[in-house]
Design a protein around this motif. Structure first.
Motif, PDB file in Angstrom:
ATOM      1  N   GLY A  52       1.371  -1.158  -0.178  1.00 32.04           N
ATOM      2  CA  GLY A  52      -0.307   0.576   0.561  1.00 32.04           C
ATOM      3  C   GLY A  52       0.483   0.880   0.249  1.00 32.04           C
ATOM      4  O   GLY A  52       0.338   2.233  -0.543  1.00 32.04           O
ATOM      5  N   ALA A  53       2.249   1.057   0.620  1.00 35.70           N
ATOM      6  CA  ALA A  53       3.291   2.777   0.142  1.00 35.70           C
ATOM      7  C   ALA A  53       4.027   2.777  -0.951  1.00 35.70           C
ATOM      8  O   ALA A  53       4.730   3.311  -1.122  1.00 35.70           O
ATOM      9  CB  ALA A  53       3.995   2.332   1.175  1.00 35.70           C
ATOM     10  N   GLU A  54       2.911   2.211  -2.039  1.00 38.63           N
ATOM     11  CA  GLU A  54       3.208   2.412  -3.575  1.00 38.63           C
ATOM     12  C   GLU A  54       3.504   3.885  -4.258  1.00 38.63           C
ATOM     13  O   GLU A  54       4.549   4.301  -4.284  1.00 38.63           O
ATOM     14  CB  GLU A  54       2.646   1.296  -4.148  1.00 38.63           C
ATOM     15  N   TRP A  55       2.534   4.513  -3.840  1.00 42.07           N
ATOM     16  CA  TRP A  55       2.811   5.637  -3.737  1.00 42.07           C
ATOM     17  C   TRP A  55       3.907   6.446  -3.542  1.00 42.07           C
ATOM     18  O   TRP A  55       4.874   7.038  -3.540  1.00 42.07           O
ATOM     19  CB  TRP A  55       1.136   6.859  -3.564  1.00 42.07           C
ATOM     20  N   LYS A  56       4.184   6.382  -2.086  1.00 43.75           N
ATOM     21  CA  LYS A  56       5.326   6.595  -0.752  1.00 43.75           C
ATOM     22  C   LYS A  56       6.566   6.128  -2.212  1.00 43.75           C
ATOM     23  O   LYS A  56       7.151   7.681  -1.725  1.00 43.75           O
ATOM     24  CB  LYS A  56       4.634   6.452   0.540  1.00 43.75           C
ATOM     25  N   HIS A  77      -1.768  -2.375  -3.928  1.00 44.44           N
ATOM     26  CA  HIS A  77      -2.816  -2.652  -3.049  1.00 44.44           C
ATOM     27  C   HIS A  77      -4.194  -1.166  -3.336  1.00 44.44           C
ATOM     28  O   HIS A  77      -3.381  -0.318  -2.518  1.00 44.44           O
ATOM     29  CB  HIS A  77      -2.346  -3.010  -1.537  1.00 44.44           C
ATOM     30  N   VAL A  78      -5.016  -1.607  -4.303  1.00 47.63           N
ATOM     31  CA  VAL A  78      -5.593  -0.727  -4.014  1.00 47.63           C
ATOM     32  C   VAL A  78      -6.155  -0.018  -3.359  1.00 47.63           C
ATOM     33  O   VAL A  78      -6.468   1.050  -2.292  1.00 47.63           O
ATOM     34  CB  VAL A  78      -6.797  -1.135  -5.355  1.00 47.63           C
ATOM     35  N   ASN A  79      -6.895  -0.576  -1.879  1.00 43.92           N
ATOM     36  CA  ASN A  79      -7.191  -0.773  -0.885  1.00 43.92           C
ATOM     37  C   ASN A  79      -6.222  -0.140  -0.005  1.00 43.92           C
ATOM     38  O   ASN A  79      -6.679   1.025   0.680  1.00 43.92           O
ATOM     39  CB  ASN A  79      -8.808  -1.310  -0.728  1.00 43.92           C
ATOM     40  N   PHE A  80      -6.064  -0.406   0.097  1.00 44.96           N
ATOM     41  CA  PHE A  80      -4.069  -0.388   0.686  1.00 44.96           C
ATOM     42  C   PHE A  80      -4.120   1.797   0.871  1.00 44.96           C
ATOM     43  O   PHE A  80      -4.000   2.251   1.607  1.00 44.96           O
ATOM     44  CB  PHE A  80      -3.087  -1.096   1.329  1.00 44.96           C
ATOM     45  N   ASP A  88      -4.800   7.271  -4.575  1.00 42.34           N
ATOM     46  CA  ASP A  88      -6.274   6.060  -5.091  1.00 42.34           C
ATOM     47  C   ASP A  88      -5.101   6.305  -6.465  1.00 42.34           C
ATOM     48  O   ASP A  88      -3.582   6.394  -7.136  1.00 42.34           O
ATOM     49  CB  ASP A  88      -6.760   7.337  -6.754  1.00 42.34           C
ATOM     50  N   TYR A  89      -4.966   4.564  -6.906  1.00 41.61           N
ATOM     51  CA  TYR A  89      -3.842   3.981  -7.895  1.00 41.61           C
ATOM     52  C   TYR A  89      -4.146   5.043  -9.314  1.00 41.61           C
ATOM     53  O   TYR A  89      -2.767   3.926 -10.134  1.00 41.61           O
ATOM     54  CB  TYR A  89      -5.094   2.917  -8.231  1.00 41.61           C
ATOM     55  N   SER A 127      -8.096  -5.261 -12.664  1.00 40.10           N
ATOM     56  CA  SER A 127      -8.961  -6.067 -12.456  1.00 40.10           C
ATOM     57  C   SER A 127      -9.091  -6.870 -11.180  1.00 40.10           C
ATOM     58  O   SER A 127      -9.614  -7.628 -10.883  1.00 40.10           O
ATOM     59  CB  SER A 127      -8.351  -7.136 -13.495  1.00 40.10           C
ATOM     60  N   ASN A 128      -8.041  -5.891 -10.204  1.00 40.77           N
ATOM     61  CA  ASN A 128      -8.964  -6.447  -8.706  1.00 40.77           C
ATOM     62  C   ASN A 128      -7.710  -5.495  -7.837  1.00 40.77           C
ATOM     63  O   ASN A 128      -7.004  -4.723  -8.464  1.00 40.77           O
ATOM     64  CB  ASN A 128      -7.423  -7.408  -8.970  1.00 40.77           C
TER      65      ASN A 128
END
Length: 138
Positions: A52-56, A77-80, A88-89, A127-128
């Protein structure tokens, strides 16, 4: 900077940084750009699986994203992203597309039957809620 790592009573296989936890420990951190610069390396492949920390992480590697022929494997991880980092993704898609990456979603990345979905705009639907992106800069 400093990141907050949550403390759990039992080990968690999906340990993730979050600003939403009350019990945490603080650990020092550096950006990917700083690390790469300090080691004087030029990567050609980077895997990002940070719950979930992808953006960071991506925001800490803006110079690295300029490297020619760089390939990324990013688990999103869209929700994280939304719940823990108010992101947002589509922000990730926009950043990568603006940096010149082609993006392919790996559909069913945990199964033996893998398919690819080309993502060409920020309007591309994933898709997920937990998916893998293969990104390549040509």
């Amino acid at each position: 900077g400093i990141e907050k790592i949550p403390v759990y009573d039992k080990p968690s296989p999906s340990l993730r940084i979050s600003n939403n936890r009350r019990h945490f420990i603080e650990v020092p951190s550096i950006t990917v750009d700083s690390y790469i610069s300090s080691k004087n390396i030029i990567p050609n492949f980077i895997k990002i699986d940070v719950e979930g920390a992808e953006w960071k992480v991506l925001n800490g590697m803006t110079e690295t994203l300029k490297i020619k022929h760089l390939k990324l494997l990013v688990e999103v991880h869209v929700n994280f992203l939304r719940n823990n980092f108010d992101t947002d993704y589509r922000d990730i898609l926009k950043l990568l597309l603006n940096e010149g990456f082609t993006i392919k979603e790996i559909i069913n990345h945990r199964s033996r039957k893998i398919e690819f979905n080309n993502i060409q705009s920020i309007d591309g639907k994933l898709s997920n809620i937990n998916t893998m992106l293969y990104c390549e800069k040509v």
